[in-house]
Design an enzyme around this catalytic site. Structure first.
Site, PDB file in Angstrom:
ATOM      1  N   GLU A 189     -12.022  47.926 -12.853  1.00  0.00           N
ATOM      2  CA  GLU A 189     -11.192  47.028 -13.675  1.00  0.00           C
ATOM      3  C   GLU A 189     -10.397  47.808 -14.718  1.00  0.00           C
ATOM      4  O   GLU A 189      -9.234  47.504 -14.989  1.00  0.00           O
ATOM      5  CB  GLU A 189     -12.087  45.981 -14.342  1.00  0.00           C
ATOM      6  CG  GLU A 189     -12.673  45.001 -13.325  1.00  0.00           C
ATOM      7  CD  GLU A 189     -13.744  44.103 -13.915  1.00  0.00           C
ATOM      8  OE1 GLU A 189     -14.738  44.623 -14.457  1.00  0.00           O
ATOM      9  OE2 GLU A 189     -13.585  42.875 -13.851  1.00  0.00           O
ATOM     10  N   ALA A 244     -19.641  48.874 -16.144  1.00  0.00           N
ATOM     11  CA  ALA A 244     -20.200  48.656 -17.475  1.00  0.00           C
ATOM     12  C   ALA A 244     -21.617  49.209 -17.467  1.00  0.00           C
ATOM     13  O   ALA A 244     -22.241  49.341 -16.404  1.00  0.00           O
ATOM     14  CB  ALA A 244     -20.215  47.163 -17.773  1.00  0.00           C
ATOM     15  N   GLU A 252     -20.513  43.771  -8.702  1.00  0.00           N
ATOM     16  CA  GLU A 252     -21.235  42.913  -9.636  1.00  0.00           C
ATOM     17  C   GLU A 252     -22.116  41.890  -8.942  1.00  0.00           C
ATOM     18  O   GLU A 252     -23.175  41.519  -9.444  1.00  0.00           O
ATOM     19  CB  GLU A 252     -20.250  42.187 -10.576  1.00  0.00           C
ATOM     20  CG  GLU A 252     -19.612  43.074 -11.636  1.00  0.00           C
ATOM     21  CD  GLU A 252     -18.321  43.750 -11.175  1.00  0.00           C
ATOM     22  OE1 GLU A 252     -18.074  43.851  -9.947  1.00  0.00           O
ATOM     23  OE2 GLU A 252     -17.553  44.199 -12.047  1.00  0.00           O
ATOM     24  N   GLY A 259     -16.597  47.445 -13.895  1.00  0.00           N
ATOM     25  CA  GLY A 259     -15.711  47.626 -15.047  1.00  0.00           C
ATOM     26  C   GLY A 259     -14.872  48.889 -14.930  1.00  0.00           C
ATOM     27  O   GLY A 259     -13.780  48.974 -15.497  1.00  0.00           O
TER      28      GLY A 259
HETATM   29  N1  DAK Z   1     -24.790  51.520 -15.942  1.00  0.00           N
HETATM   30  C1  DAK Z   1     -25.765  52.313 -16.467  1.00  0.00           C
HETATM   31  N2  DAK Z   1     -26.167  53.473 -15.918  1.00  0.00           N
HETATM   32  C2  DAK Z   1     -25.579  53.847 -14.774  1.00  0.00           C
HETATM   33  C3  DAK Z   1     -24.559  53.087 -14.148  1.00  0.00           C
HETATM   34  C4  DAK Z   1     -24.157  51.862 -14.791  1.00  0.00           C
HETATM   35  N3  DAK Z   1     -23.162  51.082 -14.323  1.00  0.00           N
HETATM   36  N4  DAK Z   1     -24.195  53.709 -13.025  1.00  0.00           N
HETATM   37  C5  DAK Z   1     -24.931  54.827 -12.952  1.00  0.00           C
HETATM   38  N5  DAK Z   1     -25.775  54.922 -13.991  1.00  0.00           N
HETATM   39  C6  DAK Z   1     -26.744  55.976 -14.302  1.00  0.00           C
HETATM   40  C7  DAK Z   1     -27.959  55.874 -13.378  1.00  0.00           C
HETATM   41  O1  DAK Z   1     -28.871  54.906 -13.874  1.00  0.00           O
HETATM   42  C8  DAK Z   1     -28.491  57.284 -13.439  1.00  0.00           C
HETATM   43  O2  DAK Z   1     -29.176  57.449 -14.657  1.00  0.00           O
HETATM   44  P1  DAK Z   1     -30.624  58.179 -14.693  1.00  0.00           P
HETATM   45  O3  DAK Z   1     -31.485  57.428 -13.754  1.00  0.00           O
HETATM   46  O4  DAK Z   1     -30.346  59.596 -14.231  1.00  0.00           O
HETATM   47  O5  DAK Z   1     -31.013  58.087 -16.119  1.00  0.00           O
HETATM   48  C9  DAK Z   1     -27.227  58.132 -13.501  1.00  0.00           C
HETATM   49  O6  DAK Z   1     -26.201  57.248 -13.969  1.00  0.00           O
HETATM   50  C10 DAK Z   1     -26.809  58.681 -12.149  1.00  0.00           C
HETATM   51  O7  DAK Z   1     -26.735  57.589 -11.255  1.00  0.00           O
HETATM   52  P2  DAK Z   1     -27.456  57.581  -9.824  1.00  0.00           P
HETATM   53  O8  DAK Z   1     -28.682  58.418  -9.834  1.00  0.00           O
HETATM   54  O9  DAK Z   1     -27.602  56.168  -9.419  1.00  0.00           O
HETATM   55  O10 DAK Z   1     -26.355  58.333  -8.949  1.00  0.00           O
HETATM   56  P3  DAK Z   1     -26.078  58.142  -7.403  1.00  0.00           P
HETATM   57  O11 DAK Z   1     -25.068  59.194  -7.070  1.00  0.00           O
HETATM   58  O12 DAK Z   1     -27.342  58.097  -6.611  1.00  0.00           O
HETATM   59  O13 DAK Z   1     -25.386  56.707  -7.249  1.00  0.00           O
HETATM   60  C11 DAK Z   1     -23.797  54.970  -7.869  1.00  0.00           C
HETATM   61  C12 DAK Z   1     -24.115  56.489  -7.833  1.00  0.00           C
HETATM   62  C13 DAK Z   1     -22.495  54.817  -8.643  1.00  0.00           C
HETATM   63  C14 DAK Z   1     -23.596  54.459  -6.433  1.00  0.00           C
HETATM   64  C15 DAK Z   1     -24.977  54.196  -8.541  1.00  0.00           C
HETATM   65  O14 DAK Z   1     -25.257  54.854  -9.755  1.00  0.00           O
HETATM   66  C16 DAK Z   1     -24.654  52.761  -8.826  1.00  0.00           C
HETATM   67  O15 DAK Z   1     -24.703  51.915  -7.911  1.00  0.00           O
HETATM   68  N6  DAK Z   1     -24.336  52.457 -10.078  1.00  0.00           N
HETATM   69  C17 DAK Z   1     -24.070  51.095 -10.528  1.00  0.00           C
HETATM   70  C18 DAK Z   1     -22.705  50.641 -10.088  1.00  0.00           C
HETATM   71  C19 DAK Z   1     -22.437  49.199 -10.516  1.00  0.00           C
HETATM   72  O16 DAK Z   1     -23.155  48.283 -10.119  1.00  0.00           O
HETATM   73  N7  DAK Z   1     -21.407  49.017 -11.306  1.00  0.00           N
HETATM   74  C20 DAK Z   1     -21.022  47.685 -11.816  1.00  0.00           C
HETATM   75  C21 DAK Z   1     -21.724  47.444 -13.116  1.00  0.00           C
HETATM   76  S1  DAK Z   1     -21.472  45.794 -13.746  1.00  0.00           S
HETATM   77  C22 DAK Z   1     -17.536  42.024 -19.150  1.00  0.00           C
HETATM   78  C23 DAK Z   1     -16.583  42.741 -18.524  1.00  0.00           C
HETATM   79  C24 DAK Z   1     -16.907  43.625 -17.527  1.00  0.00           C
HETATM   80  C25 DAK Z   1     -18.191  43.817 -17.106  1.00  0.00           C
HETATM   81  C26 DAK Z   1     -19.136  43.111 -17.733  1.00  0.00           C
HETATM   82  C27 DAK Z   1     -18.826  42.203 -18.746  1.00  0.00           C
HETATM   83  N8  DAK Z   1     -17.217  41.099 -20.173  1.00  0.00           N
HETATM   84  C28 DAK Z   1     -15.875  41.078 -20.710  1.00  0.00           C
HETATM   85  C29 DAK Z   1     -18.066  40.106 -20.536  1.00  0.00           C
HETATM   86  C30 DAK Z   1     -18.477  44.761 -16.072  1.00  0.00           C
HETATM   87  C31 DAK Z   1     -19.631  44.768 -15.366  1.00  0.00           C
HETATM   88  C32 DAK Z   1     -19.971  45.901 -14.512  1.00  0.00           C
HETATM   89  O17 DAK Z   1     -19.248  46.852 -14.383  1.00  0.00           O
END
Ligand code: DAK
Length: 256
Positions: free
Chosen positions: A110, A64, A130, A107
């Site tokens: 998921e 997400a 998460e 997400g």
């Molecule tokens: N959200 C927003 N931006 C993201 C992102 C994300 N999940 N993942 C990557 N980006 C953005 C980065 O901020 C970066 O943007 P800029 O800085 O260039 O503006 C760009 O994408 C490139 O990312 P990186 O520079 O970080 O790239 P790397 O290759 O170094 O790293 C990475 C890739 C995938 C390992 C890293 O980006 C990362 O750890 N990303 C976050 C992964 C994460 O934590 N995902 C889980 C998110 S929480 C719900 C249902 C579901 C959910 C929520 C609520 N309800 C029904 C209530 C779900 C929650 C989630 O998924």
């Protein structure tokens, strides 16, 4: 548009591509809304028999959109039914295949699990990170994942937030097969076209039965399967399929 679709009308396969490269296809509200709309359109479009949801070589979806979500209140999440549009994927009657290259995190993982099965490129990386953000999965990461890979692994994946490569995901049972990264779409299309060549209602019934196994006990599931099996004998396609076998010809299914 944050997502786009391309139709291959001849074969009946719709390819839906998540297209938000600047954020590794992070699922923002707009993307999720558009994805829900496109999947609903495909469900209604008789020229679509099977859907493929895919992303880029770098990312299926990195979760997400953390930046968009970070300031939301609990009531906003509830009142907006955040990501409720993704029910269109999990409730689709037509087969939906996730073709995953790169990151499928949070997400994103998921969403892939909402599809009927996952074909992974060699560079795919799955995970439920998460916990690192001070939250937990919200659309199946503790539920569908546990059913897919069992308690021990799902617990470890959820509690560590670690990433897992395609080989590990396939071994665990999350992924149905691994293909070369560059050939992901081509290989997934072959599978989708095979499914699209069969009777659509029979494929939908097979899908219903497999899903039933997730939702019910064995005896109840077996009774359900037996009833559905019987019902296929009321279809023209069962008669055609079996006659074609006996007559050594290719069946011509009519979806009836
Ligand atoms: N959200 C927003 N931006 C993201 C992102 C994300 N999940 N993942 C990557 N980006 C953005 C980065 O901020 C970066 O943007 P800029 O800085 O260039 O503006 C760009 O994408 C490139 O990312 P990186 O520079 O970080 O790239 P790397 O290759 O170094 O790293 C990475 C890739 C995938 C390992 C890293 O980006 C990362 O750890 N990303 C976050 C992964 C994460 O934590 N995902 C889980 C998110 S929480 C719900 C249902 C579901 C959910 C929520 C609520 N309800 C029904 C209530 C779900 C929650 C989630 O998924």
């Amino acid at each position: 548009m944050e997502s786009e679709k391309a139709f291959f009308k001849d074969s009946g396969v719709a390819i839906i591509t998540l297209n938000r490269p600047k954020a590794l296809n992070a699922l923002c509200k707009q993307l999720v809304q558009e994805l829900g709309q496109v999947v609903s359109l495909c469900e209604k479009d008789p020229s679509v028999r099977v859907m493929i949801i895919t992303g880029s070589q770098k990312a299926f979806a990195a979760g997400a959109d953390i930046k968009e979500m970070s300031t939301m209140t609990a009531m906003q999440v509830y009142n907006e039914n955040l990501f409720g549009e993704l029910d269109a994927v999990s409730k689709a009657r037509k087969p939906v295949i996730a073709a995953v290259n790169g990151f499928a995190l949070g997400g994103g993982c998921e969403l892939a699990m909402m599809c009927d099965f996952i074909v992974a490129g060699e560079n795919a990386k799955f995970g439920q990170p998460e916990i690192k953000l001070g939250t937990i999965p919200g659309i199946g990461g503790t539920q569908r994942l546990t059913k897919a890979i069992g308690k021990a692994k799902a617990m470890e994946w959820n509690l560590t937030g670690d990433l897992h490569d395609a080989v590990e995901a396939e071994k665990a049972g999350l992924v149905s097969r691994i293909v070369k990264t560059e050939q992901l779409l081509e290989e997934t299309l072959k599978i989708a076209e095979k499914i699209a060549s069969y009777s659509q209602p029979i494929a939908a019934l097979a899908k219903e039965c497999v899903n039933k196994a997730h939702e019910t006990g064995l005896q109840e599931g077996l009774v359900f399967e037996r009833r559905v099996f019987m019902s296929t004998f009321a279809s023209k396609d069962q008669k055609e399929g079996m006659s074609a076998f006996a007559e050594k010809r290719t069946p011509k299914f009519v979806d009836e």
